[in-house]
Design an enzyme around this catalytic site. Structure first.
Site, mmCIF file in Angstrom:
data_model
loop_
_atom_site.group_PDB
_atom_site.id
_atom_site.type_symbol
_atom_site.label_atom_id
_atom_site.label_comp_id
_atom_site.label_asym_id
_atom_site.label_seq_id
_atom_site.Cartn_x
_atom_site.Cartn_y
_atom_site.Cartn_z
ATOM 1 N N LYS A 1 0.749 -1.113 0.091
ATOM 2 C CA LYS A 1 -0.112 -0.083 0.221
ATOM 3 C C LYS A 1 0.865 1.117 -0.114
ATOM 4 C CE LYS A 1 -3.252 2.311 2.957
ATOM 5 N NZ LYS A 1 -4.337 2.378 4.148
ATOM 6 N N LYS B 1 -2.541 -1.473 -3.689
ATOM 7 C CA LYS B 1 -3.498 -0.296 -3.525
ATOM 8 C C LYS B 1 -2.478 0.921 -3.679
ATOM 9 C CE LYS B 1 -6.006 2.138 -0.007
ATOM 10 N NZ LYS B 1 -6.426 2.104 1.268
HETATM 11 C C1 PBG Z 1 -6.835 3.094 6.183
HETATM 12 C C2 PBG Z 1 -7.491 2.992 4.659
HETATM 13 C C3 PBG Z 1 -7.364 4.041 3.813
HETATM 14 C C4 PBG Z 1 -8.030 3.400 2.749
HETATM 15 C C5 PBG Z 1 -8.659 2.274 2.799
HETATM 16 N N1 PBG Z 1 -8.055 1.869 4.425
HETATM 17 C C6 PBG Z 1 -6.847 5.249 3.891
HETATM 18 C C7 PBG Z 1 -5.377 5.688 4.016
HETATM 19 O O1 PBG Z 1 -4.503 4.790 4.194
HETATM 20 O O2 PBG Z 1 -5.094 6.695 4.431
HETATM 21 C C8 PBG Z 1 -8.195 4.262 1.303
HETATM 22 C C9 PBG Z 1 -8.942 3.872 0.509
HETATM 23 C C10 PBG Z 1 -9.642 4.924 -0.543
HETATM 24 O O3 PBG Z 1 -8.961 5.852 -0.692
HETATM 25 O O4 PBG Z 1 -10.441 4.432 -1.161
HETATM 26 N N2 PBG Z 1 -7.935 2.430 6.887
#
Ligand code: PBG
Length: 340
Positions: A209, A263
């Site tokens: 991520k 992601k």
């Molecule tokens: C963290 C989380 C995030 C997203 C999913 N889980 C936010 C981040 O890491 O700041 C982002 C998902 C999206 O932008 O659709 N709980």
């Protein structure tokens, strides 16, 4: 090398004409390899406190924060549309430094999970396991002073993540998805689940991520904007070699992850393809994140882009790169288009 490559093909022009594969719609359809099916899509949902709440998320047209009583109808729709599952995010009314609500048996996400399993037991429910929606500072774990700077305390957060995941399992989650990019989180969660009697419950790990600007609309939706700082000490740097994602995936698999997620998706198709190539037997998900969704919706509202065509093209690309399932805010749109 060039002549080597050429030998793989049947022939050259004019013997070979690629357009023969494209004249007839029926032939085009036969030679397709990638198909979009709602059963391979997972819809994220944001659950908040209160009753009869459907609070639209301005930066994500078509999406709203839902109170628990709204969840039954939403999940019936998901079931009728044959969508693969939902990913639940909780937005508590009270936040504190430890994110206590996320680990409490009557927390917002636990209530939502109970309700989901009560009203639509056949819909697959995945819960996002992280602290950023639950802490008053908005960081993804507990924060402490390390070496003179304030940051997420890795190992202390791991322990709490295990408690959080177990609490989600107790409330009815079918699968947990740790998203914090904390070292050792999968191992810790696996141990916690096993000790709690949930050896059968799978972990979908956000293994690679990135610290991405494409999460902007989500942070509005989940009210999880960090009060100070950013997430670069745990989320990956977009500019590192894609090989770092391979290490992240290998570690998560060694710790017991059952499925892996990359992601965001659109700007990281190379990472998806590499991971698919290195770990061919591992179920691979892509997260088509909020910013990717909102970009298309915003341009479509201006009449600058065709929402349906652009959405489907993006999802096809993610599948083609190697993702077999996609978390996407467009899941309901796609299912409706499919049904037309
Ligand atoms: C963290 C989380 C995030 C997203 C999913 N889980 C936010 C981040 O890491 O700041 C982002 C998902 C999206 O932008 O659709 N709980």
């Amino acid at each position: 090398m060039e002549s080597e490559n050429r030998k793989q093909f049947v022939g050259m022009f004019p013997t070979t004409r690629m357009r023969r594969l494209r004249y007839l719609p029926a032939v085009r359809s036969l030679v397709q390899e990638v198909q979009i099916s709602p059963s391979k899509l997972i819809l994220p949902l944001f659950v908040c406190s209160g009753t009869k709440v459907r609070k639209p998320i301005a930066s994500m047209p078509g999406h709203a924060q839902l109170s628990i009583d709204q969840l039954g109808d939403e999940l019936s729709e998901v079931q009728a549309l044959r969508i693969g599952g939902v990913m639940l995010f909780g937005i508590p009314s009270e936040k504190d430094a430890r994110g206590s609500d996320s680990m409490c048996s009557d927390g917002i996400i636990q209530q939502a999970l109970h309700k989901a399993k009560e009203t639509a037991p056949d819909v697959l429910v995945i819960s996002d396991v992280c602290f950023c929606e639950y802490t008053d500072h908005g960081q993804c774990g507990i924060v402490s002073e390390t070496g003179g700077y304030t940051d997420v305390d890795n190992d202390a957060t791991c322990e709490l993540l295990a408690r959080q995941a177990l609490s989600h399992a107790n409330a009815g989650a079918d699968m947990v998805a740790p998203s914090g990019m904390i070292d050792g989180m999968v191992e810790s969660i696996r141990k916690g689940l096993d000790q709690g009697g949930y050896e059968h419950l799978p972990i979908l790990s956000y293994a690679a991520k990135y610290a991405s600007s494409f999460y902007g609309p989500f942070r509005d939706a989940a009210e999880s904007i960090p009060v100070a700082g950013n997430r670069k000490s745990h989320q990956m740097d977009p500019a590192v070699s894609a090989d770092q994602a391979i290490r992240e995936v290998a570690l998560d698999l060694a710790e017991g992850a059952d499925m892996i997620m990359i992601k965001p998706a659109l700007a990281y198709l190379d990472v998806i393809a590499k991971v698919k190539n290195q770990f061919p037997g591992v179920p691979l998900a892509a997260y088509n994140v909020s910013g990717e969704y909102s970009m298309v919706r915003a341009a479509a509202e201006q009449g600058w882009i065709d929402q349906r065509a652009a959405t489907l093209e993006m999802l096809v690309a993610m599948h083609r790169a190697g993702a077999q399932m996609i978390v996407t805010y467009a899941a309901k749109d796609v299912a409706r288009w499919n049904a037309e």
